[in-house]
Motif scaffolding. Sequence first.
Motif, mmCIF file in Angstrom:
data_model
loop_
_atom_site.group_PDB
_atom_site.id
_atom_site.type_symbol
_atom_site.label_atom_id
_atom_site.label_comp_id
_atom_site.label_asym_id
_atom_site.label_seq_id
_atom_site.Cartn_x
_atom_site.Cartn_y
_atom_site.Cartn_z
ATOM 1 N N SER A 1 47.398 35.278 44.383
ATOM 2 C CA SER A 1 47.855 34.234 43.488
ATOM 3 C C SER A 1 48.765 33.241 44.203
ATOM 4 O O SER A 1 48.672 32.027 44.000
ATOM 5 C CB SER A 1 48.583 34.850 42.293
ATOM 6 O OG SER A 1 49.001 33.860 41.383
ATOM 7 N N LYS B 1 40.607 35.595 51.353
ATOM 8 C CA LYS B 1 40.479 36.003 49.952
ATOM 9 C C LYS B 1 39.727 37.327 49.840
ATOM 10 O O LYS B 1 40.102 38.209 49.045
ATOM 11 C CB LYS B 1 39.763 34.923 49.150
ATOM 12 C CG LYS B 1 40.549 33.631 48.986
ATOM 13 C CD LYS B 1 39.726 32.605 48.208
ATOM 14 C CE LYS B 1 40.463 31.287 48.077
ATOM 15 N NZ LYS B 1 39.647 30.279 47.338
ATOM 16 N N ARG C 1 46.691 30.934 46.366
ATOM 17 C CA ARG C 1 46.028 29.910 45.558
ATOM 18 C C ARG C 1 47.005 28.810 45.180
ATOM 19 O O ARG C 1 46.689 27.615 45.258
ATOM 20 C CB ARG C 1 45.436 30.553 44.298
ATOM 21 C CG ARG C 1 44.738 29.571 43.366
ATOM 22 C CD ARG C 1 44.099 30.318 42.207
ATOM 23 N NE ARG C 1 43.343 29.425 41.343
ATOM 24 C CZ ARG C 1 43.856 28.807 40.277
ATOM 25 N NH1 ARG C 1 45.120 29.022 39.948
ATOM 26 N NH2 ARG C 1 43.116 28.015 39.535
ATOM 27 N N THR C 2 48.223 29.200 44.775
ATOM 28 C CA THR C 2 49.228 28.211 44.397
ATOM 29 C C THR C 2 49.584 27.310 45.574
ATOM 30 O O THR C 2 49.704 26.087 45.435
ATOM 31 C CB THR C 2 50.493 28.912 43.873
ATOM 32 O OG1 THR C 2 50.155 29.716 42.739
ATOM 33 C CG2 THR C 2 51.548 27.894 43.472
ATOM 34 N N ARG D 1 43.877 36.197 34.315
ATOM 35 C CA ARG D 1 43.545 36.201 35.735
ATOM 36 C C ARG D 1 43.854 37.538 36.427
ATOM 37 O O ARG D 1 43.047 38.017 37.228
ATOM 38 C CB ARG D 1 44.255 35.043 36.435
ATOM 39 C CG ARG D 1 43.748 33.684 35.955
ATOM 40 C CD ARG D 1 44.523 32.539 36.586
ATOM 41 N NE ARG D 1 44.373 32.536 38.021
ATOM 42 C CZ ARG D 1 43.303 32.078 38.655
ATOM 43 N NH1 ARG D 1 42.293 31.572 37.963
ATOM 44 N NH2 ARG D 1 43.233 32.122 39.964
ATOM 45 N N PRO D 2 45.003 38.174 36.176
ATOM 46 C CA PRO D 2 45.249 39.478 36.838
ATOM 47 C C PRO D 2 44.178 40.514 36.512
ATOM 48 O O PRO D 2 43.740 41.257 37.394
ATOM 49 C CB PRO D 2 46.624 39.888 36.305
ATOM 50 C CG PRO D 2 47.288 38.599 35.928
ATOM 51 C CD PRO D 2 46.184 37.735 35.400
ATOM 52 N N SER E 1 45.335 31.717 32.485
ATOM 53 C CA SER E 1 46.298 32.357 33.393
ATOM 54 C C SER E 1 46.606 33.789 32.987
ATOM 55 O O SER E 1 46.760 34.667 33.854
ATOM 56 C CB SER E 1 47.592 31.539 33.446
ATOM 57 O OG SER E 1 48.139 31.384 32.136
ATOM 58 N N TRP F 1 46.900 41.252 44.271
ATOM 59 C CA TRP F 1 46.841 40.130 43.360
ATOM 60 C C TRP F 1 47.966 39.124 43.587
ATOM 61 O O TRP F 1 47.751 37.915 43.583
ATOM 62 C CB TRP F 1 46.851 40.605 41.911
ATOM 63 C CG TRP F 1 47.232 39.514 40.937
ATOM 64 C CD1 TRP F 1 48.334 39.452 40.149
ATOM 65 C CD2 TRP F 1 46.502 38.305 40.665
ATOM 66 N NE1 TRP F 1 48.356 38.305 39.416
ATOM 67 C CE2 TRP F 1 47.237 37.570 39.711
ATOM 68 C CE3 TRP F 1 45.303 37.772 41.150
ATOM 69 C CZ2 TRP F 1 46.797 36.348 39.227
ATOM 70 C CZ3 TRP F 1 44.871 36.550 40.671
ATOM 71 C CH2 TRP F 1 45.616 35.847 39.720
ATOM 72 N N ARG F 2 49.179 39.593 43.751
ATOM 73 C CA ARG F 2 50.309 38.672 43.878
ATOM 74 C C ARG F 2 50.153 37.788 45.110
ATOM 75 O O ARG F 2 50.414 36.584 45.054
ATOM 76 C CB ARG F 2 51.613 39.456 43.940
ATOM 77 C CG ARG F 2 51.990 40.126 42.616
ATOM 78 C CD ARG F 2 53.348 40.793 42.699
ATOM 79 N NE ARG F 2 53.725 41.394 41.416
ATOM 80 C CZ ARG F 2 54.843 42.075 41.207
ATOM 81 N NH1 ARG F 2 55.710 42.237 42.201
ATOM 82 N NH2 ARG F 2 55.101 42.589 40.013
#
Length: 729
Positions: free
Chosen positions: A319, A306, A322-323, A276-277, A273, A315-316
């Motif tokens: 992310s 994506k 994905r969550t 990942r950024p 994790s 990115w945020r």
Amino acid sequence: MTLISFVVPAFRVQGYLRECLDSILGQPFGDLEVIGVDDASPDGSGEILTEYAARDPRVHAVRLTENVGLGPARNIGLDRAVGEYLWFVDGDDWLVAGCLPHVAERLRATRPDVLIVDHVRAHWNNVGVRSAMADVFPEPPGEAAFRLRDRPETLRLLHTAWNRVVRRQFLVDQGFRFAPGWYEDVSFSYPVLMAAERIGVLDRVCVNYRQRRSGAITRTRGDRHFEVFAQWHRVFRLMDRWGPQVDELRPAVFERMIWHYLNVLGNGARIASELRPAFFAQIHADYTRFRPAGEYPVPPGVEGVKHRLVAAGRWRTFSALRTANRAADASRRSVRRAGRRALPVARRTAEVTGEAVLHEYYRAELRRPIDPALALYAAYWFRGYACNPAAVYAAARRLAPQVRGVWVVRRDRVDTLPSGVEYVVAGSPAYYRALARARWLVNNVNFPDFVRKRPGSIHLQTHHGTPVKVMGLDQQRYPIGAMGMDFAKLLRRVDRWDFSVTSNSFSTQMWERAYPAAYETLEVGYPRNDRLVLATRDEVHKVRAELGIGPDEQVVLYAPTHREHLPGWQPPFDPDRLLDVLGPSGRLLIRSHYFEDRDRRPQRPAAGRLLDVSAHDRVEDLYLAADALITDYSSAMFDYGVLDRPIVVYAPDWEAYRLARGVYFDLLAEPPGAVARDFPALLDLFRSGAVRSAEAEEARQRFRARFCALDDGHAAERVVRRVFLDEPA
């Protein structure tokens, strides 16, 4: 000229390499060679390659003194190959039986630069997942060769080296080599397709792509996954050098690059994790750097979203998406599980039993501190004091007296324990308390499924034999011999192991494949065999006397194995006829497998020449007493081999056994001594003296060199020093 040269690099694949090599060499096609490259592997991979090269002239072993990585190892094989075509097969994958004649036929008929073959992903649970072949080519691709610009969808097939057979001279002329680093397939496979004048596709499954539980880079977390970017940079630098001749392929190649990056990022087993950024930022940078002019084939749906988020560098949002997707997937799985569990209230209501109360007591004890001095021992499902755990226990009492050893034993077996051995009865409160609080848990099988692996506890799996028959996950391929086995539960039990004891390199290799997990292997010999190595002549005489055997009697021990697929089956064996052949000084001991003797009580020595020793508690006594062993597929041969006495393999059902139960090696081709396929032949072996012939002696010495070399009388000490005293291996 040889048609196909297989290049098989080997690094930490000892558990799978034999299956890989056998799948190539056992094909109904012989115009091949195998270049096995040991990439300075720290396990037994190099020895396996050397072994195969010694017995098959088609195999050539290359032993590297320094680890160079998968790509350079393949290059070394490429440089030594003489075949018209090259096939780079990874050492943990294997070919489908009978596929090679079809590959050869297509190569000879069409002479492609590259022939792509189909594959399946072979998971640990024996489930095969098909490739994208049918999606990429909804209509059969046909036999005609083509160029990539004519069928750019070919790029969507998996970009590995092992699913394509490449013409060697084409590689030499183009100067193609594998680059160092992870993801080395990328900078090889895509350029090969772009440069090829003739590409063929064989829509026949030829490769089993093993999905390993541990050990593969796809299941290894770390920053080395960032090396995927350098591999793709190599692809685009090459395309820049080639210029306009590949410009029309840039959109499709670019889409594959972004797809690959997102695939690596989306795999939680690869990118931690905190990394990942940064990984996403590099994807965005490469998107900006390499995006071709105009449009490229953006995938539909969520995947297209994506791509757009990558393009914007968000990115945020990426992310969060994905969550949300992961939460939705988890919710759907939960609903499905709840539906399967939904039963009438009457069926779901269960009476609280005494066992349930004890399990609650166990869970309560788990909240108490671990006893730092307690070691809990068990063997053969609590049948008593035996096997490797008993030898480790004895050594620990001597070398680590600060450790308190306690045995788990069935109530009906308490009277078999040696004097002074502390114990708890299986199923009692003391048993659950010891299970919960022991620091060390030692067993030659597995503790029950409810047992939890506590942080700070150490589980030592000693096993109880060198495997002839297949074990663990390998049994999935032989369902007749694995009826009722829950392999998912088996793996959860295996995941508790911290250490696995093996008696030889062969066992290490087989356990690694049959029980894939993160334990440390202790390849030190079998502790239970220490006694066989160190036994004195006086001890042997004492054991024989206790069994009622005179000093001049010639004792033969018959110990067949259990046949799970044939409950109650008895080998064709007539003790009286064998005793007639042995003569007046002959004595026959018969010991059936413990699975068939759970309820036997100890018996007194018999006065006659035939003695049933199935209930004898210490099999090592029987080995010491016997002048020769008759067995079939039992691990007894590996232990008895330590004594360097004659061994006879009596295998009346060999073909049926190996087909139904599965075996790890050809016992008749590599026996520990003389072999008999039927009872008359067994009698002839003893009648003629062939049991002790020079040929049988040579076979036994080869067998001992392979399987018994570590049994020097100090295996238990090595285990204790590593596990209990935390000394280096």
